[in-house]
Design an enzyme around this catalytic site. Sequence first.
Site, PDB file in Angstrom:
ATOM      1  N   HIS A 216       3.595  -2.253   3.038  1.00  0.00           N
ATOM      2  CA  HIS A 216       3.812  -1.038   2.444  1.00  0.00           C
ATOM      3  C   HIS A 216       4.989  -0.739   1.627  1.00  0.00           C
ATOM      4  O   HIS A 216       6.216  -1.161   1.978  1.00  0.00           O
ATOM      5  CB  HIS A 216       3.714   0.163   3.470  1.00  0.00           C
ATOM      6  CG  HIS A 216       2.259   0.113   4.267  1.00  0.00           C
ATOM      7  ND1 HIS A 216       2.156  -1.168   5.203  1.00  0.00           N
ATOM      8  CD2 HIS A 216       1.070   0.669   4.260  1.00  0.00           C
ATOM      9  CE1 HIS A 216       0.818  -0.825   5.703  1.00  0.00           C
ATOM     10  NE2 HIS A 216       0.296   0.240   4.992  1.00  0.00           N
TER      11      HIS A 216
ATOM     12  N   ASP B 222       0.747  -1.283  -0.015  1.00  0.00           N
ATOM     13  CA  ASP B 222      -0.044  -0.038   0.125  1.00  0.00           C
ATOM     14  C   ASP B 222       0.950   1.316  -0.049  1.00  0.00           C
ATOM     15  O   ASP B 222       1.931   1.266   0.225  1.00  0.00           O
ATOM     16  CB  ASP B 222      -0.951   0.045   1.282  1.00  0.00           C
ATOM     17  CG  ASP B 222      -1.941  -0.955   1.174  1.00  0.00           C
ATOM     18  OD1 ASP B 222      -1.987  -1.802   0.274  1.00  0.00           O
ATOM     19  OD2 ASP B 222      -2.832  -1.031   2.119  1.00  0.00           O
TER      20      ASP B 222
HETATM   21 ZN    ZN Z   1      -2.420   3.022   3.271  1.00  0.00          ZN
END
Ligand code: ZN
Length: 399
Positions: A358, A214
């Site tokens: 991430h 992400d």
């Molecule tokens: Zn996020």
Amino acid sequence: MAPRRASLAAVAALALAAAPATADAATSPTDRARDARGPLDLLAGSLSQEGPDLRLQLRTRGPWGPRQLVPSQHRSLCVELFRGRDADPRSRLCVLGRSGSTRAELRFERLSAGGAVLAQRTLADVHRPDLRTVQATFTPAQVELGVGDYRWRATSSWTGPPDCAAKPCIDLLPDRGTIRGRILPPRVAGCVPRGASYRLAGPGHRKVVALTFDDGPSFYTPQVLRILRHFRIHATFFLIGQQVRPNASLVREELAEGHAIGDHTWNHANVSGGGSFAYSQISSTRAAIRSASGYYTPCLFRAPYGAVSGALFPVARSLGMLTIEWDVDPRDWSRPGTGSIYSTVVGQARRESIILMHDGGGPRNQTVAALPSIIRTLRSRGYGFETLPDLLGLKPVYG
Ligand code: ZN
């Protein structure tokens, strides 16, 4: 398109249409139609790529039934495939009826330079939208074609009065030469959302996981891509809309390497309230991804902070997206240490887990450092790695 010999009158086709050819042929109107043996001169043909498949369609002047398209009837309907500058076809696809059956199939034949059949196999049943048309779908690999150029032509032969009684008529499409075709690598342009609008993991049947990243694209994205490339695995990236345009080349690289892309709002907003705010956050990001890629439309949405509600799911769904969360969260954004990220992921991953990590939103060197050993350990335990659309069994859209 015109037969080599004189063309047949339509009245002859009609007269022949009802003639049964086998003793056991039934006599219902439908079965008589299936026994139609009209002239097979070729009116139209197409061979085109649709995503990963090739789609063939041939249309003849007269109607024909599958029971008449058997070698003993001296009738044939084929496509010849040529490679490079070859003057002779190296393979052939023929529509073949089965004696005593109302179905027809497509047969592949590999040919020698002299035209002898070296190998043959049945590809698929053909589809008959009407009695003059045949359609079939197959992959380039099934007909021994790879990415690149090829040429083709359709051929037919048949017998019957008045013009083709003594000797079979033969038709070619086109009348001279061949038609050029090109096979391109299929390009996934999105997927079809299906089933429940909100997912935390797959159903757990298969020993695969989905790695998801992400908050990119960012400085760390190329490092993540390099690791995925090294291990030859595919992942899913949930992008922040406002970072898409400045990093358009990374977006294109993610897609070109076979990864999937999802929508993570324009500026990492909490959109759990749904409504027009959520709509504009998600739709503007979708537009940025379409524009940066030129062809890709995300079918997956992930809510920032995992902040979801019943008001949000229909908004994402109305934009063609399923809302995807995760069942494995190493909290890598909090920088807990490479060892902690590793042990949480490999400790919690199970069949069809969705693993949250991430590649943007802050320093991600711990995530990058943990990734190779995560992949090695899960692989050594027998896990495969899939994109989310594949893991969830969502049908790809090609474009
Ligand atoms: Zn996020």
